[in-house]
Design an enzyme around this catalytic site. Structure first.
Site, mmCIF file in Angstrom:
data_model
loop_
_atom_site.group_PDB
_atom_site.id
_atom_site.type_symbol
_atom_site.label_atom_id
_atom_site.label_comp_id
_atom_site.label_asym_id
_atom_site.label_seq_id
_atom_site.Cartn_x
_atom_site.Cartn_y
_atom_site.Cartn_z
ATOM 1 C CD1 TRP A 145 8.827 4.386 -4.646
ATOM 2 C CD2 TRP A 145 6.966 5.950 -4.433
ATOM 3 N NE1 TRP A 145 8.610 5.146 -3.660
ATOM 4 C CE2 TRP A 145 8.686 5.928 -3.411
ATOM 5 C CE3 TRP A 145 6.348 6.668 -4.767
ATOM 6 C CZ2 TRP A 145 8.156 7.012 -2.667
ATOM 7 C CZ3 TRP A 145 5.994 7.879 -4.237
ATOM 8 C CH2 TRP A 145 6.763 8.151 -3.148
ATOM 9 C CD GLU B 7 17.726 7.722 -0.313
ATOM 10 O OE1 GLU B 7 18.643 8.007 0.214
ATOM 11 O OE2 GLU B 7 16.324 7.166 0.200
ATOM 12 C CG ASP C 284 10.583 4.219 3.994
ATOM 13 O OD1 ASP C 284 9.674 4.269 2.804
ATOM 14 O OD2 ASP C 284 11.674 3.133 3.843
HETATM 15 C C1 GLC Z 1 13.502 4.490 0.942
HETATM 16 C C2 GLC Z 1 12.364 4.884 0.490
HETATM 17 C C3 GLC Z 1 11.161 3.920 -0.679
HETATM 18 C C4 GLC Z 1 11.951 3.516 -1.652
HETATM 19 C C5 GLC Z 1 13.434 2.819 -1.745
HETATM 20 C C6 GLC Z 1 15.030 2.471 -2.299
HETATM 21 O O1 GLC Z 1 12.920 2.908 1.521
HETATM 22 O O2 GLC Z 1 11.864 5.334 1.477
HETATM 23 O O3 GLC Z 1 10.453 5.025 -0.956
HETATM 24 O O4 GLC Z 1 11.216 3.778 -2.643
HETATM 25 O O5 GLC Z 1 13.859 3.822 0.360
HETATM 26 O O6 GLC Z 1 14.594 4.327 -3.072
#
Ligand code: GLC
Length: 428
Positions: free
Chosen positions: A35, A392, A162
Site C-alpha cells: 500500500w 512516517e 500492524d
Molecule cells: C509498517 C506499517 C505498514 C507499512 C510498512 C512500510 O509495517 O505498519 O503499514 O506498509 O511499515 O511502510
C-alpha cells in the site's frame, strides 16, 4: 515555505526510488511495500506520470499464481531488515512475504487512469486489469471463504495497521513456544518506545511460521491459522477498491468482470453491518475464531465513508467520535481512540496520526458530502508536515514526528493534497 516542501517531497520520492519501485524509507524499510506503493504512485502522478504507472506495474508484477499480491517484495537483499526472505520461505519469484495488504493500488490506478490522457492510460490499464481482478477475487475468496462480506486478515501486518490494540487479544491466543531466538533490526533504526514490543514480535513470527510450515496454503491458513480477524480497514478499503475496479471494468468494456465485481460489492455492503459494535457505536474488528469484537475504536471506522457504505444515522455517530477525538488529542485523526486505556500517542498504530490514513479518511469524507470535516483532516495533515517534516507518522498530542524520516507516503500525500498547485507545477 510551501515551495520548499514541494521540492523536498519530490526529492524524497526521487531518493527513495530504486528504479521502478520506491522504498518507504531507506534503512527501516528497504523493500517495496504494497500500500506504500499506491501512495507513492499518487505522489509521482503529480510530476512524473510514467513513473507513477511503473510503481504499480512493478507491484502487480509480483503477484502470486493464486492471485495474491504480496505486502513486501524483496527485490534485492538487505541485511538491515528482519524478517527477510529466508524467514518467510514463500519460494515466490520475486521473493516476497506471504501476506497481502489493503488494495489502495486499485484506487490509485483509477485516479491515475482518469486524470491522464486515454491514449496513455488505456493500454497500461488493459494490461493490468486481469491481474487486479484476480487479486480482488483472491481477497474475496481466500480471506472470506464463508462469503460473509467481511474480509479477514491472517496476520496483523496484512491490515497495514500492524500494532493496533485490536490485535492484542487475538494475538494473546498465539502459541509462541516454537519461536526461539531472533535478532530484530527495527529498533536499531528508531526509538524502541515507538515500535512494537518483544511480546508482539514473538507472535508476529509465530503466525508467519505457521503459514510457512503449511506451505502458505490459503485454505489451511483460513481454517487453522493462529490469527484470523475480520478487519474494518481491509474490508472498507477493498469495498472502495471494488467500486473503482467496477468503474475501470466499465471503461474498458468488460461486462463479465463488471458483473462479478458487482456481486462482491453487494455482498460487502450487506456484510459491513456485521462489524457494527452496538455498544461502542462504531465499526470494530471481529475475531472470527472467537466471535469477540474489539473493545476499542480505530481510525478505520472513519473509512466507512471512503467505502461508500450506506450509513443513515450512523454518519452522525461517527462524526461524534471524530469530534471527541479532536477534543482529546490535538491532531486528527488518531489511529486509536484517545479515550481508551490502550491509547499511546507515539507507539506504532496505538494512537498517533498516520498521513496515509488521513488521506483516505479525508477523501471519503469529501466524497460523501462532508467537505468541512475533510478539509479539517487535510489541514491537520498539512500542519503536521509543515511543523515536523516528512515523518512516517506523528504524535497526536504534540505533533512531533515519529518513526522513519523522509518517508515516501508522507511526501506523496503532501504532493497529492496539492498544498500549492503553482509551486507543484514549477517543481515538475
Ligand atoms: C509498517 C506499517 C505498514 C507499512 C510498512 C512500510 O509495517 O505498519 O503499514 O506498509 O511499515 O511502510
Amino acid at each position: 515555505m510551501t515551495m520548499d516542501l514541494d521540492a523536498q517531497a519530490v526529492g524524497i520520492l526521487r531518493d527513495n526510488d530504486r528504479g521502478g519501485y520506491t522504498v518507504p524509507t531507506s534503512g527501516l524499510y528497504p523493500y517495496q511495500w504494497n500500500w506504500d506503493s499506491a501512495f507513492a504512485a499518487l505522489g509521482f502522478a503529480t510530476f512524473d506520470r510514467d513513473r507513477a504507472w511503473r510503481e504499480l506495474e512493478d507491484l502487480i508484477s509480483a503477484q502470486w499464481s493464486d492471485g495474491m499480491v504480496p505486502h513486501i517484495i524483496f527485490w534485492q537483499s538487505d541485511p538491515g531488515y528482519f524478517p527477510g526472505p529466508e524467514v518467510w520461505g514463500t519460494k515466490a519469484a520475486p521473493p516476497s512475504s506471504g501476506y497481502s495488504q489493503p488494495p489502495v493500488a486499485t484506487t490509485a490506478l483509477r485516479w491515475l487512469f482518469e486524470s491522464g490522457p486515454q491514449a496513455e492510460g488505456e493500454p497500461r490499464l488493459r494490461a493490468l486489469f486481469p491481474q487486479l481482478l484476480r487479486w480482488h477475487r483472491w481477497l474475496h475468496t481466500a480471506r472470506d471463504p464463508d462469503r460473509l462480506g467481511i474480509i479477514a486478515i491472517a496476520h496483523p501486518w496484512e491490515s497495514g495497521r500492524d500494532n493496533l490494540p485490536d490485535w492484542d487479544l487475538p494475538m494473546a491466543q498465539v502459541d509462541i513456544s516454537g519461536v526461539g531466538e531472533y535478532h530484530r533490526r527495527d529498533t536499531a533504526h528508531v526509538e524502541a518506545a515507538m515500535r512494537p514490543q518483544k511480546a508482539d514480535y514473538d507472535r508476529y513470527l509465530a503466525i508467519i511460521y505457521f503459514a510457512r510450515d503449511h506451505g502458505w496454503d490459503a485454505e489451511t491458513i483460513a481454517k487453522q491459522g493462529p490469527f484470523w480477524v475480520a478487519d474494518v480497514g481491509m474490508t472498507a478499503i477493498l469495498l472502495r477498491a471494488d467500486r473503482d475496479l467496477l468503474a475501470l471494468a466499465q471503461s474498458l468494456g468488460e461486462p463479465a468482470a463488471a458483473a462479478e465485481i458487482s456481486g462482491w460489492i453487494e455482498r460487502a455492503e450487506a456484510g459491513f453491518d456485521r462489524l457494527w459494535h452496538p455498544d461502542l457505536q462504531a465499526y470494530c474488528s471481529l475475531d472470527l475464531r472467537t466471535g469477540r469484537r474489539a473493545d476499542g475504536i480505530t481510525s478505520a471506522t472513519m473509512l466507512a465513508f471512503y467505502a461508500g457504505v450506506p450509513l443513515g444515522d450512523r454518519a452522525g455517530l461517527l462524526h461524534g467520535h471524530l469530534e471527541r477525538w479532536w477534543h482529546k488529542a490535538r491532531y486528527g485523526v488518531p489511529s486509536f481512540d484517545p479515550d481508551h486505556r490502550a491509547f499511546d500517542s507515539i507507539r506504532y498504530w496505538r494512537g498517533p496520526v498516520w498521513p496515509n490514513m488521513n488521506f483516505l479518511i479525508a477523501r471519503g469524507l469529501a466524497d460523501s458530502g462532508h467537505g468541512d470535516l475533510a478539509a479539517r483532516v487535510d489541514g491537520d495533515t498539512r500542519a503536521l508536515i509543515e511543523t515536523s517534516g516528512f515523518f512516517e507518522y506523528f504524535c497526536s498530542r504534540t505533533g512531533r514526528g515519529c518513526g522513519g524520516t523522509d518517508f515516501s507516503w508522507t511526501a506523496a500525500v503532501w504532493l497529492a493534497l496539492g498544498a500549492s498547485g503553482d509551486a507543484r507545477r514549477s517543481v515538475a
